[in-house]
Scaffold this motif. Structure first.
Motif, PDB file in Angstrom:
ATOM      1  N   ASN A   1      -3.829   7.961   1.798  1.00 48.49           N
ATOM      2  CA  ASN A   1      -5.198   8.037   1.298  1.00 48.49           C
ATOM      3  C   ASN A   1      -5.769   9.414   1.527  1.00 48.49           C
ATOM      4  OD1 ASN A   1      -5.549   5.551   0.212  1.00 48.49           O
ATOM      5  ND2 ASN A   1      -6.403   4.644   2.088  1.00 48.49           N
TER       6      ASN A   1
ATOM      7  N   HIS B   1      -3.052   1.147  -4.433  1.00 49.19           N
ATOM      8  CA  HIS B   1      -2.466   0.234  -3.449  1.00 49.19           C
ATOM      9  C   HIS B   1      -1.751  -0.941  -4.067  1.00 49.19           C
ATOM     10  CE1 HIS B   1      -4.842   1.679   0.261  1.00 49.19           C
ATOM     11  NE2 HIS B   1      -4.148   2.609  -0.331  1.00 49.19           N
TER      12      HIS B   1
ATOM     13  N   LEU C   1      -4.370  11.877  -0.926  1.00 51.59           N
ATOM     14  CA  LEU C   1      -4.962  11.706  -2.250  1.00 51.59           C
ATOM     15  C   LEU C   1      -6.384  12.240  -2.295  1.00 51.59           C
ATOM     16  CD1 LEU C   1      -3.577   8.180  -2.866  1.00 51.59           C
ATOM     17  CD2 LEU C   1      -3.246  10.113  -4.399  1.00 51.59           C
ATOM     18  N   HIS C   2      -7.180  11.864  -1.297  1.00 50.09           N
ATOM     19  CA  HIS C   2      -8.607  12.170  -1.352  1.00 50.09           C
ATOM     20  C   HIS C   2      -8.906  13.641  -1.183  1.00 50.09           C
ATOM     21  CE1 HIS C   2     -10.204   7.875  -0.681  1.00 50.09           C
ATOM     22  NE2 HIS C   2      -9.441   8.008  -1.733  1.00 50.09           N
ATOM     23  N   GLY C   3      -8.164  14.279  -0.339  1.00 53.03           N
ATOM     24  CA  GLY C   3      -8.486  15.670  -0.073  1.00 53.03           C
ATOM     25  C   GLY C   3      -7.709  16.648  -0.930  1.00 53.03           C
ATOM     26  N   ALA C   4      -6.855  16.137  -1.792  1.00 52.60           N
ATOM     27  CA  ALA C   4      -5.963  17.034  -2.532  1.00 52.60           C
ATOM     28  C   ALA C   4      -6.727  17.898  -3.522  1.00 52.60           C
ATOM     29  CB  ALA C   4      -4.901  16.232  -3.257  1.00 52.60           C
TER      30      ALA C   4
ATOM     31  N   GLY D   1     -13.007  12.844  -3.563  1.00 57.98           N
ATOM     32  CA  GLY D   1     -12.160  11.666  -3.561  1.00 57.98           C
ATOM     33  C   GLY D   1     -11.741  11.330  -4.971  1.00 57.98           C
TER      34      GLY D   1
ATOM     35  N   GLY E   1     -10.875  15.580  -6.659  1.00 58.21           N
ATOM     36  CA  GLY E   1     -10.641  16.470  -5.520  1.00 58.21           C
ATOM     37  C   GLY E   1     -11.392  16.060  -4.283  1.00 58.21           C
TER      38      GLY E   1
ATOM     39  N   ALA F   1       2.100   9.322  -6.826  1.00 59.93           N
ATOM     40  CA  ALA F   1       2.561   8.314  -5.865  1.00 59.93           C
ATOM     41  C   ALA F   1       3.710   7.551  -6.500  1.00 59.93           C
ATOM     42  CB  ALA F   1       1.418   7.371  -5.500  1.00 59.93           C
TER      43      ALA F   1
ATOM     44  N   VAL G   1       1.912   6.042  -9.813  1.00 57.33           N
ATOM     45  CA  VAL G   1       0.531   6.401 -10.156  1.00 57.33           C
ATOM     46  C   VAL G   1       0.379   7.920 -10.033  1.00 57.33           C
ATOM     47  CG1 VAL G   1      -1.920   6.155  -9.563  1.00 57.33           C
ATOM     48  CG2 VAL G   1      -0.380   4.191  -9.324  1.00 57.33           C
TER      49      VAL G   1
ATOM     50  N   ALA H   1      -2.352  10.755  -9.938  1.00 54.55           N
ATOM     51  CA  ALA H   1      -3.778  11.070  -9.827  1.00 54.55           C
ATOM     52  C   ALA H   1      -3.964  12.525 -10.255  1.00 54.55           C
ATOM     53  CB  ALA H   1      -4.259  10.853  -8.398  1.00 54.55           C
TER      54      ALA H   1
ATOM     55  N   GLY I   1       0.835  -1.185   0.000  1.00 53.71           N
ATOM     56  CA  GLY I   1       0.000   0.000   0.000  1.00 53.71           C
ATOM     57  C   GLY I   1       0.869   1.234   0.000  1.00 53.71           C
ATOM     58  N   LEU I   2       0.247   2.354   0.167  1.00 51.43           N
ATOM     59  CA  LEU I   2       0.964   3.620   0.067  1.00 51.43           C
ATOM     60  C   LEU I   2       1.725   3.918   1.337  1.00 51.43           C
ATOM     61  CD1 LEU I   2      -1.738   5.583  -1.800  1.00 51.43           C
ATOM     62  CD2 LEU I   2       0.647   5.557  -2.487  1.00 51.43           C
TER      63      LEU I   2
ATOM     64  N   VAL J   1      -1.579  14.445  -7.569  1.00 46.90           N
ATOM     65  CA  VAL J   1      -0.742  13.695  -6.625  1.00 46.90           C
ATOM     66  C   VAL J   1      -0.022  12.589  -7.390  1.00 46.90           C
ATOM     67  CG1 VAL J   1      -0.698  12.226  -4.566  1.00 46.90           C
ATOM     68  CG2 VAL J   1      -2.325  14.130  -4.701  1.00 46.90           C
TER      69      VAL J   1
END
Lengths: 153, 153
Positions: free
Chosen positions: A134, B138, A137-140, B124, B121, A146, B144, B146, A124-125, A144
């Motif tokens: 996570n 993951h 990533l989700h709130g960016a 998610g 954003g 990775a 990756v 995003a 995982g990350l 992003v």
């Protein structure tokens, strides 16, 4: 479409070098500025809320010292990293708090358009960045990247 | 440190154009080859296991036809996208199955070193890619990216 302002989030493990190298490559392709961040966990998140259970003042002070040492250590590491890849001193950040929240805050304040973080593939990350990745990533509000790092073990 | 082989995962929403543009920029910087993938959900995942509850053969056949239509539609869309950004016909993939599993499989088979996917954003990572985006991140054995897309609504 090019990136102008890249924030590299590092966990200060050995694998950070791989993240730095990739971020530097992307930034150089686009002529982007670089910034560095390492978020230090508040000591009470690491060892539970000692303060709340009425510890002796001495112990509480030692805990605060530990946190401060973690900040100082991170500042030194970021200084070395920053010098090696050309990140100005005022673009190296060591906040204390929630990793994803602090990374998003700095990304907004600094007008970041790409956050680069490490990922450990099938684990995982990240292990240290871990569960926070996570959140990052989700709130960016920006892109992003990775970076899949090879674990040295 | 540069990318040689970039896989763009698209959900075929309007926002895919923003993902394509960013991926194209990154690939051009590095002189990388591009590939495109859109994963079609198996029809029984979308509408439950109709087959298992003993539906009439006609209805079952209609379901299969729907899935095939989704594949054909996606192939047409990928052909248009591929022509616009220069992805050869044999590098456009429309598998049916689990999005993350299929994206990882194609990434491995094609020697991909960067997967580019859209993110919405604060909602998610994607609405359609959605829950699969975490899986993509993951389980990825490569980097990756995003891409944060602006929602048109």
């Amino acid at each position: 479409m090019s990136y102008k302002n890249v924030l590299i989030a590092v966990d200060l493990t050995e694998e950070s070098d791989q993240v730095l190298a990739k971020a530097k490559h992307v930034a150089e392709s686009d002529g982007a500025k670089l910034a560095l961040v390492h978020v230090v966990k508040p000591i009470e998140h690491v060892y539970g809320g000692f303060g709340a259970v009425g510890l002796a003042g001495d112990f509480s002070a030692q805990m605060a010292t530990l946190e401060q040492q973690a900040v100082s250590h991170a500042q030194e590491q970021l200084a070395k990293m920053g010098e090696s890849i050309g990140v100005a001193a005022d673009r190296r950040f060591v906040p204390v708090g929630s990793a994803s929240r602090e990374i998003h805050r700095i990304a907004k304040e600094e007008g970041i358009d790409l956050i680069v973080i490490g990922s450990h593939g099938r684990h995982g990350l990240g292990l240290l960045l871990g569960s926070t990745a996570n959140g990052v990533l989700h709130g960016a509000t920006c892109d992003v990247l990775a970076v899949r790092v090879a674990l040295k073990d």
